[in-house]
Design an enzyme around this catalytic site. Structure first.
Site, mmCIF file in Angstrom:
data_model
loop_
_atom_site.group_PDB
_atom_site.id
_atom_site.type_symbol
_atom_site.label_atom_id
_atom_site.label_comp_id
_atom_site.label_asym_id
_atom_site.label_seq_id
_atom_site.Cartn_x
_atom_site.Cartn_y
_atom_site.Cartn_z
ATOM 1 N N GLY A 44 6.869 -10.998 -14.595
ATOM 2 C CA GLY A 44 7.262 -12.380 -14.313
ATOM 3 C C GLY A 44 8.752 -12.585 -14.129
ATOM 4 O O GLY A 44 9.167 -13.663 -13.723
ATOM 5 N N ARG B 158 2.787 -0.562 -8.345
ATOM 6 C CA ARG B 158 3.416 -1.217 -7.207
ATOM 7 C C ARG B 158 3.270 -2.721 -7.395
ATOM 8 O O ARG B 158 2.391 -3.180 -8.124
ATOM 9 C CB ARG B 158 2.716 -0.806 -5.916
ATOM 10 C CG ARG B 158 2.870 0.672 -5.581
ATOM 11 C CD ARG B 158 2.430 0.932 -4.155
ATOM 12 N NE ARG B 158 2.485 2.346 -3.837
ATOM 13 C CZ ARG B 158 3.595 3.009 -3.487
ATOM 14 N NH1 ARG B 158 4.749 2.354 -3.430
ATOM 15 N NH2 ARG B 158 3.563 4.280 -3.190
ATOM 16 N N ALA B 159 4.131 -3.461 -6.726
ATOM 17 C CA ALA B 159 4.061 -4.917 -6.819
ATOM 18 C C ALA B 159 2.748 -5.417 -6.244
ATOM 19 O O ALA B 159 2.258 -4.898 -5.244
ATOM 20 C CB ALA B 159 5.210 -5.530 -6.043
ATOM 21 N N ASP C 109 -3.739 -15.809 -15.971
ATOM 22 C CA ASP C 109 -3.015 -14.891 -16.840
ATOM 23 C C ASP C 109 -3.320 -15.252 -18.272
ATOM 24 O O ASP C 109 -2.422 -15.568 -19.049
ATOM 25 C CB ASP C 109 -1.509 -14.982 -16.562
ATOM 26 C CG ASP C 109 -1.001 -13.716 -15.892
ATOM 27 O OD1 ASP C 109 -1.552 -12.637 -16.176
ATOM 28 O OD2 ASP C 109 -0.057 -13.802 -15.106
#
Lengths: 507, 507
Positions: A182, A209-210, A270
């Protein structure tokens, strides 16, 4: 009716990447489609005609024989790879039975608490691709909305860790670190791993990886070196260097987590339970014994209040303890991006500046990396409580961390032509004199992604000011880098609409 | 950067039917894909290069230039139709902004009660295809799990009814009927509509095709006549005959309901709130003033207890009253299938037997149709309370209902070659002497679908025994009809594994 020709179709690879979802294509005039009452978007089961493991996939109907002919069974890249048949081979198709565990999902929707066998059933069938994305979304929302008891989080974590491979390093202490994410920049792993490994501790960390961020550690490391290692090479690097900075995507560690993440992220779900299960399942499967979890806290971070941070910490500790994983949680400053660069090339530059003790290095990145490394070093029984920081700083200042990263890079395969920052560049000027009062993590990440990060390694945002810094009207707050006009325009537009910087005062 | 050639791609129709979901295809080497940081499964916005309305779609990545070349933008059938550009036209593609109303969905997930503006925002953006299937699943599960206050059901119904077209028939009384479904056979609309219309009441009912059941009224009526009418023809039939039996799928009445159903059904989410909103929104938009809702109750029906049935009835009444729709709810016997046939051709045969007063007609179908028709006839202020049944029976017995259905069929376009029951036929024998104690609606529907219904009109199940009937060992419980070997095998296998019949006693 085995042997009945009506049942078999000819396998064809269809060059469509359906990203973590198997899709098969049947022509609208295919006799099997016509006859068997299949419906578009149904789940079907594909079996090689001569036996072998079935693959589950979603059905799309095709009108164009150039894509799939009536006697063919088209398979998207994912499905084709999984079925592992040659083009032209014969395969059968049948209705997939609904997942047996869907009843447990409905019980969770109805507000019940589920037990370990329920979670194991759900996780197994997700791993077998029996769940549609819609069904996974239902499961995830049910777990978020009704909440999960902490015992349920433990069940889910255990089920995910046990579904897939598991590594036993045969080492007394296997360290790892994880940040819940974040915060843009924040490329601490590339500093912590060489520091800890240089001390001799074993830290076989893999990186991701993103997915929705402008850069993952794997994307950033790839600017400097190859990160896609075979299992064998990964082992050699780890054994020789005590650490590694490779991409974890090819491993079969808690693979269900990867499948769920592909649904969770677009939904921005989340929930604490899913976050803890996702992180700890991977670490347990990877053979970690000691884990440091970094929870950045701030108004635009994932965790926004002290209370939420504490609740999350306790959940990590509860589940970790029961799975035999020593977990320490550190709550860090998540007020703004860490370091200056946002995007792979710019973040790699920051990391190298810190390792080289460049006078221009971003001090916040250095400090945070030392803080994290010191806590991991103190996992070592031979390190006195409170001595970790001095030890970490010595390793960094002496150049041993740089040396270790270079050794790791050499073994992974140094990138012969590291990319440069994107050639298109625009500075975003301060609209007036003032002091930076706040930086919005989410907006800066968004601008960097629009600029092309992480796909374009050199794209992103380079911060010129941080919170507390004074700035005069017209001086740059940050620079946007991009490689392509289209992205550059998207990113500049977004930055002009909302810079992500809040200026206060006029002094 | 308008006019910049980099932004535009050439539109191409890709012959893939992605069923109620827009999909666009970009080649992996497409400069826009490469540069703009798009990810597979992201939502993108497609705009004609010369302006015009944007279309939202999910992105798939293609490796095969035979499907989409690097300079092309491939569109699935749905997306191509919606964009309404010719092949070869130029279009632009951009990141779609996430739906503005997704925040309300997250509040619903968090357990909040939403207001009318929230529901309106969600429904509008679903109608604009801004929601992914995953996001819709999240919304639906959140509404199911947390439950909806009855005011929320009202908000959702109103929002759905107002998003789309709305018919004003300029008639003092517009009657309609609806069954919540779940009972195989049960083809009452094809009897009720001609009875009510023959009386002169206005009942412009449209019907649906089966989604998860073996037949919808539209599928069954199609055995006898064309059901895909233009809006103009639909009007002509209704005005001339006071009733109609056409497919409602082409109308733009509460279109969001159709989109949500495509996600709800595979999830088997049938929460009372969503059911009431779905049914009433369509009826309000269709201009109904008086509605009879049929709730079959039984151990294998959708509604299983008296309490659930009553709760659902009150919810229908609450929402109907507030939307100015007079709703009456009738709770009927949902113990077993109604009539003998399950599947379009077999159900059409049952209907015609009843209309023709065939001595062999299924009495339960006749009785249920009379019961429903009588309640609708009593909506007519000129019909004395309690006289509806006699009136309905007279219309049926006198042949006026048959005559009216024939007139409707003629105007819709009689099917010149009605299909026959599937030529493959197998009787399922009773395993021993006994009395039929129960029939499982779900299993019989499943067997009929496996046999090929509703796609194969002649496929399905023909019941030889009903609950309470005695049967001797070896006598048939039902016959399975199919047109294709593959289906026939699937259906016979399923029936042999579980017949769906429970026999009791041995007398």
């Amino acid at each position: 009716m085995p042997g009945d020709g009506r049942h078999t179709l000819t396998v064809r690879r269809v060059g469509i990447d359906t990203y973590r979802e198997n899709v098969v294509f049947l022509h609208r005039d295919c006799h099997v489609y016509r006859s068997a009452g299949f419906q578009a978007l149904n789940k079907v089961e594909v079996t090689p005609a001569d036996g072998g493991e079935a693959v589950l996939a979603v059905l799309n109907v095709v009108d164009d024989p150039a894509i799939t002919r009536p006697d063919e069974l088209g398979l998207s890249l994912q499905a084709f790879e999984q079925l592992a048949l040659a083009e032209g081979a014969a395969a059968r198709i049948a209705h997939a039975r609904p997942p047996r565990s869907i009843g447990a999902v409905h019980r969770k929707i109805a507000g019940e608490t589920l037990g370990y066998p329920d979670y194991l059933g759900i996780v197994r069938e997700i791993g077998e691709h029996r769940y549609t994305k819609i069904e996974m979304a239902a499961f995830l929302v049910a777990c978020t909305q009704g909440g999960m008891e902490r015992d349920e989080v433990l069940h889910l974590t255990r089920a995910m860790a046990e579904t897939g491979d598991r590594i036993d390093w045969k080492e007394p202490l296997v360290a790892d670190k994880h940040c819940i994410g974040g915060i843009p920049g924040n490329r601490t792993s590339m500093l912590v791993v060489p520091i800890v490994a240089a001390h001799g501790m074993f830290i076989p960390k893999t990186s991701s990886r993103a997915i929705t961020s402008p850069a993952g550690t794997a994307d950033t490391m790839e600017v400097l070196a190859n990160v896609e290692l075979s299992a064998r090479r990964f082992n050699e690097v780890v054994r020789a260097q005590r650490g590694c900075l490779a991409w974890g995507g090819t491993s079969r560690l808690a693979p269900v987590d990867d499948i769920l993440i592909a649904v969770e992220r677009p939904l921005s779900l989340d929930s604490p339970g899913q976050m803890v299960a996702s992180i700890l399942a991977k670490k347990v499967a990877a053979g970690a014994t000691h884990l440091l979890v970094d929870i950045p806290m701030g108004p635009t971070a994932k965790v926004r209040t002290q209370n939420d941070a504490l609740r999350l910490r306790k959940l990590f500790e509860f589940v970790g303890d029961r799975l035999g994983l020593h977990v320490e949680v550190i709550i860090t400053d998540g007020l703004q991006p860490i370091g200056r660069g946002i995007g792979p090339v710019l973040e790699a530059r920051d990391v190298m500046q810190v390792l080289k003790n460049d006078p221009d290095q971003p001090r916040d990145l250095r400090e945070k990396a030392l803080q994290l490394a010191s806590r991991i070093l103190e996992f070592d029984p031979d390190v006195r409580g409170g001595q970790g920081y001095v030890l970490a700083r010595d390793i960094l200042d002496s150049g041993r961390a740089l040396e270790r990263l270079r050794a790791i890079m050499a073994m992974q395969g140094r990138n012969p032509s590291p990319p440069e920052p994107g050639r298109l560049c625009k500075a975003l000027p301060a609209p007036r004199d003032g002091k930076v009062a706040a930086i919005d993590n989410l907006q800066l990440a968004r601008i960097a992604r629009l600029a092309g990060a992480p796909l374009d390694r050199g794209a992103g945002v380079d911060l010129c000011r941080k919170v507390g810094d004074a700035v005069r009207e017209g001086e740059p707050l940050y620079r946007i880098h991009a490689a392509f006009e289209a992205d550059f325009a998207f990113a500049c537009e977004a930055a002009e609409a909302a810079s992500g910087f809040l200026l206060a005062g006029g002094d």
